[in-house]
Motif scaffolding. Structure first.
Motif, PDB file in Angstrom:
ATOM      1  N   ALA A 108       0.843  -1.205   0.000  1.00 25.32           N
ATOM      2  CA  ALA A 108       0.000   0.000   0.000  1.00 25.32           C
ATOM      3  C   ALA A 108       0.876   1.252   0.000  1.00 25.32           C
ATOM      4  N   ILE A 109       1.978   1.210   0.737  1.00 22.02           N
ATOM      5  CA  ILE A 109       2.912   2.356   0.751  1.00 22.02           C
ATOM      6  C   ILE A 109       3.518   2.538  -0.644  1.00 22.02           C
ATOM      7  N   ARG A 110       3.917   1.450  -1.240  1.00 17.29           N
ATOM      8  CA  ARG A 110       4.505   1.547  -2.592  1.00 17.29           C
ATOM      9  C   ARG A 110       3.493   2.134  -3.570  1.00 17.29           C
ATOM     10  N   LEU A 111       2.242   1.681  -3.443  1.00 16.82           N
ATOM     11  CA  LEU A 111       1.194   2.177  -4.334  1.00 16.82           C
ATOM     12  C   LEU A 111       0.941   3.669  -4.102  1.00 16.82           C
ATOM     13  N   ALA A 112       0.912   4.078  -2.843  1.00 16.93           N
ATOM     14  CA  ALA A 112       0.688   5.505  -2.537  1.00 16.93           C
ATOM     15  C   ALA A 112       1.812   6.358  -3.125  1.00 16.93           C
ATOM     16  N   ARG A 113       3.025   5.849  -3.035  1.00 18.46           N
ATOM     17  CA  ARG A 113       4.163   6.598  -3.594  1.00 18.46           C
ATOM     18  C   ARG A 113       4.076   6.640  -5.118  1.00 18.46           C
ATOM     19  N   ALA A 114       3.670   5.513  -5.692  1.00 14.84           N
ATOM     20  CA  ALA A 114       3.544   5.469  -7.154  1.00 14.84           C
ATOM     21  C   ALA A 114       2.450   6.422  -7.625  1.00 14.84           C
ATOM     22  N   ALA A 115       1.349   6.464  -6.881  1.00  9.68           N
ATOM     23  CA  ALA A 115       0.197   7.268  -7.302  1.00  9.68           C
ATOM     24  C   ALA A 115       0.453   8.762  -7.167  1.00  9.68           C
ATOM     25  N   THR A 116       1.242   9.137  -6.161  1.00 11.01           N
ATOM     26  CA  THR A 116       1.424  10.569  -5.889  1.00 11.01           C
ATOM     27  C   THR A 116       2.754  11.101  -6.409  1.00 11.01           C
ATOM     28  N   SER A 117       3.657  10.211  -6.817  1.00 11.46           N
ATOM     29  CA  SER A 117       5.037  10.591  -7.160  1.00 11.46           C
ATOM     30  C   SER A 117       5.693  11.372  -6.017  1.00 11.46           C
ATOM     31  N   ARG A 118       5.350  11.005  -4.799  1.00  9.73           N
ATOM     32  CA  ARG A 118       5.984  11.590  -3.611  1.00  9.73           C
ATOM     33  C   ARG A 118       6.600  10.461  -2.790  1.00  9.73           C
ATOM     34  N   SER A 119       7.572  10.782  -1.926  1.00  8.73           N
ATOM     35  CA  SER A 119       8.299   9.727  -1.201  1.00  8.73           C
ATOM     36  C   SER A 119       7.952   9.604   0.272  1.00  8.73           C
ATOM     37  N   LYS A 120       7.578  10.719   0.898  1.00  6.46           N
ATOM     38  CA  LYS A 120       7.466  10.675   2.362  1.00  6.46           C
ATOM     39  C   LYS A 120       6.144  10.055   2.814  1.00  6.46           C
ATOM     40  N   ILE A 121       6.214   9.431   3.977  1.00  3.05           N
ATOM     41  CA  ILE A 121       4.996   8.895   4.570  1.00  3.05           C
ATOM     42  C   ILE A 121       4.953   9.320   6.038  1.00  3.05           C
ATOM     43  N   ILE A 122       3.753   9.393   6.570  1.00  2.86           N
ATOM     44  CA  ILE A 122       3.574   9.720   7.988  1.00  2.86           C
ATOM     45  C   ILE A 122       3.038   8.484   8.689  1.00  2.86           C
ATOM     46  N   LYS A 123       3.648   8.173   9.826  1.00  4.12           N
ATOM     47  CA  LYS A 123       3.101   7.092  10.659  1.00  4.12           C
ATOM     48  C   LYS A 123       3.086   7.547  12.115  1.00  4.12           C
ATOM     49  N   CYS A 124       2.254   6.907  12.910  1.00  4.52           N
ATOM     50  CA  CYS A 124       2.152   7.270  14.326  1.00  4.52           C
ATOM     51  C   CYS A 124       3.123   6.446  15.159  1.00  4.52           C
ATOM     52  N   THR A 125       3.729   7.082  16.141  1.00  5.35           N
ATOM     53  CA  THR A 125       4.536   6.338  17.094  1.00  5.35           C
ATOM     54  C   THR A 125       3.634   5.330  17.801  1.00  5.35           C
ATOM     55  N   GLY A 126       4.144   4.124  17.968  1.00  5.89           N
ATOM     56  CA  GLY A 126       3.380   3.084  18.662  1.00  5.89           C
ATOM     57  C   GLY A 126       2.443   2.287  17.778  1.00  5.89           C
ATOM     58  N   CYS A 127       2.190   2.765  16.551  1.00  5.68           N
ATOM     59  CA  CYS A 127       1.431   1.937  15.617  1.00  5.68           C
ATOM     60  C   CYS A 127       2.394   0.959  14.952  1.00  5.68           C
ATOM     61  N   TYR A 128       1.934  -0.258  14.794  1.00  3.21           N
ATOM     62  CA  TYR A 128       2.754  -1.294  14.145  1.00  3.21           C
ATOM     63  C   TYR A 128       2.081  -1.675  12.841  1.00  3.21           C
ATOM     64  N   HIS A 129       2.877  -1.672  11.781  1.00  6.23           N
ATOM     65  CA  HIS A 129       2.313  -2.003  10.470  1.00  6.23           C
ATOM     66  C   HIS A 129       3.074  -3.150   9.828  1.00  6.23           C
ATOM     67  N   GLY A 130       3.606  -4.056  10.649  1.00  9.01           N
ATOM     68  CA  GLY A 130       4.409  -5.137  10.096  1.00  9.01           C
ATOM     69  C   GLY A 130       5.866  -4.730  10.091  1.00  9.01           C
ATOM     70  N   HIS A 131       6.728  -5.617   9.559  1.00  7.08           N
ATOM     71  CA  HIS A 131       8.161  -5.395   9.730  1.00  7.08           C
ATOM     72  C   HIS A 131       8.858  -4.944   8.450  1.00  7.08           C
ATOM     73  N   THR A 132       8.115  -4.307   7.554  1.00  8.74           N
ATOM     74  CA  THR A 132       8.767  -3.754   6.378  1.00  8.74           C
ATOM     75  C   THR A 132       9.630  -2.545   6.788  1.00  8.74           C
ATOM     76  N   ASP A 133      10.774  -2.385   6.142  1.00  7.49           N
ATOM     77  CA  ASP A 133      11.781  -1.399   6.580  1.00  7.49           C
ATOM     78  C   ASP A 133      11.194  -0.012   6.856  1.00  7.49           C
ATOM     79  N   ALA A 134      10.425   0.505   5.906  1.00  4.49           N
ATOM     80  CA  ALA A 134       9.978   1.892   5.997  1.00  4.49           C
ATOM     81  C   ALA A 134       9.077   2.132   7.209  1.00  4.49           C
ATOM     82  N   LEU A 135       8.456   1.058   7.704  1.00  3.32           N
ATOM     83  CA  LEU A 135       7.464   1.229   8.772  1.00  3.32           C
ATOM     84  C   LEU A 135       7.969   0.745  10.127  1.00  3.32           C
ATOM     85  N   LEU A 136       9.211   0.280  10.153  1.00 11.12           N
ATOM     86  CA  LEU A 136       9.757  -0.254  11.408  1.00 11.12           C
ATOM     87  C   LEU A 136      10.465   0.864  12.188  1.00 11.12           C
TER      88      LEU A 136
END
Ligand code: PMP
Length: 419
Positions: A108-136
């Protein structure tokens, strides 16, 4: 095997002692190799909303297995489960099946980046979204329990694109979006945080995220791997009436087998290969056994009766724990949405990660061990969510509350040993 386990939280490091090795399980009960039985509130960390080994799911898996276990070619089960998901979630027009929640969020992160041609993402401290690098980064769940706020092996060049905000803080999101104008592809959030313990969204929080993302041209991704089909038919987005752009699902949609999905608006999902340029694939994706288990599970939930039953049982359990804590004079905050709940050993309600981390983990450790000793299996960490199933009946709740009362008395009077 590192820690003797296939996933870190199973090793009981936060609570001491030896992990329980499972022999078998049925309904609300899990039995270990030493002959002990436990009322189970782990439930495989969420998928088993119908309890262990429900007849309909076991039958569906067996039926599918006899026809072959994997093909690398399409099956109609995929369309059946996809149609059910699309009918349940108004925000989702198309889905892609994957094997784990981690794959769903990563994609979903890859798709969001592809759709917007932007790189940054926002996540909340303490939220866990699996162990993919960008979200760890400042992730909850096992990463909190083990005190690993972020992991070695994740390059800074990757997490440099991950911007952190506290959960339930709209001003922080507005500031980050403002100071990174035209650079934020998406905000990803657990609409009900479950991986720092259960933390519900504050009133207006999700609606606020929706309008902020719209204002700054960022996509809103709901990670409903835990909450999807758990708190309501269609998940948290139906419960709160907020439409994200993309949704990640897992756990319940696989009925205890490895199945997850990401989905969303047609114009976004069209970008996924082979229709579009965003590549994502999987040898075992859309596995027929997992789809059959997921379908049988969702079919049992569809008429809504199970959610009404779960709400009643979960409310009774939460109230019982809160009352027992008041009686014992132990500060506890039972936080709950539907059949997700966490009793925090804290003096005030927990609304974000920083507050969750102030919980009394020593009290939790004693609580956990008394419950275990009395045949009640809760997640071995303060920072996890308890789950109920439709098989947690009055007898199970009564037995649980008796153990809870004893554990809380022990916390109040630590020197007193057994009954
Ligand atoms: N997102 C959320 C909200 C989760 O709770 C989890 C797992 N606990 C994941 C993603 C990752 O899922 P998986 O463990 O299947 O990779």
């Amino acid at each position: 095997m590192p820690g003797g386990v296939s996933s870190p939280v199973r090793a009981f490091q936060a609570v001491g002692g030896q992990p329980v090795f499972v022999k078998q399980a049925q309904g609300a009960t899990v039995s270990d190799l030493d002959g002990n039985s436990y009322i189970d509130y782990i439930l495989s960390y969420g998928p088993l909303i119908l309890g262990h080994a429900p007849d309909a799911v076991v039958a569906a898996i067996s039926k599918a297995a006899r026809k072959g276990t994997s093909f690398g070619m399409p099956v109609t089960l995929e369309a059946e489960l996809a149609e059910l998901i699309v009918s349940a979630l108004p925000s989702v027009q198309r889905v892609r099946f994957v094997n784990s929640g981690t794959e769903a969020t990563m994609s979903a992160i890859r798709l969001a980046r592809a759709a917007t041609s932007r790189s940054k993402i926002i996540k909340c401290t303490g939220c866990y979204h699996g162990h993919t690098d960008a979200l760890l980064v400042q992730a909850g769940s096992g990463a909190t329990t083990l005190g690993v706020p972020s992991s070695p092996g994740v390059p800074e060049s990757i997490t440099a694109h991950t911007l952190l905000v506290p959960f339930n803080d709209l001003d922080a999101v507005a500031q980050v979006l403002e100071s990174n104008r035209n650079q934020v592809a998406a905000m990803i959030v657990e609409p009900i945080a479950g991986n720092m313990g259960t933390v519900p969204p504050a009133p207006g929080y999700l609606a606020g995220l929706r309008s902020l993302c719209d204002r700054f041209g960022a996509l809103l991704i709901f990670d409903e791997v835990m909450s999807g089909f758990r708190v309501a038919w269609g998940g948290a987005q139906n419960l709160y009436g907020i439409k994200p752009d993309l949704t990640c699902l897992g756990k319940v949609i696989g009925g205890g087998l490895p199945c997850a999905a990401y989905g969303g608006r047609d114009d976004l999902m069209k970008l996924v290969a082979p229709e579009g340029p965003m590549y994502q694939a999987g040898t075992l994706s859309g596995n027929p056994l997992a789809l059959a288990a997921g379908l049988a599970t969702l079919e049992a939930l569809q008429d809504g009766a199970a959610y009404a039953q779960l709400e009643q049982a979960s409310a009774a359990l939460a109230q019982g724990i809160q009352a027992a804590a008041a009686e014992a004079g132990v500060p506890v905050q039972v936080q709950r949405v539907g059949s997700m709940l966490t009793p925090f050993f804290a003096a005030a309600p927990v609304t974000n990660y920083a507050q969750a981390l102030h919980s009394d983990t020593q009290a939790f450790k004693l609580f956990f061990n008394v419950l275990l000793d009395r045949g009640v299996m809760i997640p071995p960490s303060q920072f996890e969510t308890w789950f109920l199933s439709t098989r947690h009946d009055q007898a199970a709740l009564d037995a649980t509350l008796a153990a809870v009362r004893e554990a809380l008395q022990r916390i109040k009077n630590p020197n007193q040993t057994s009954r």
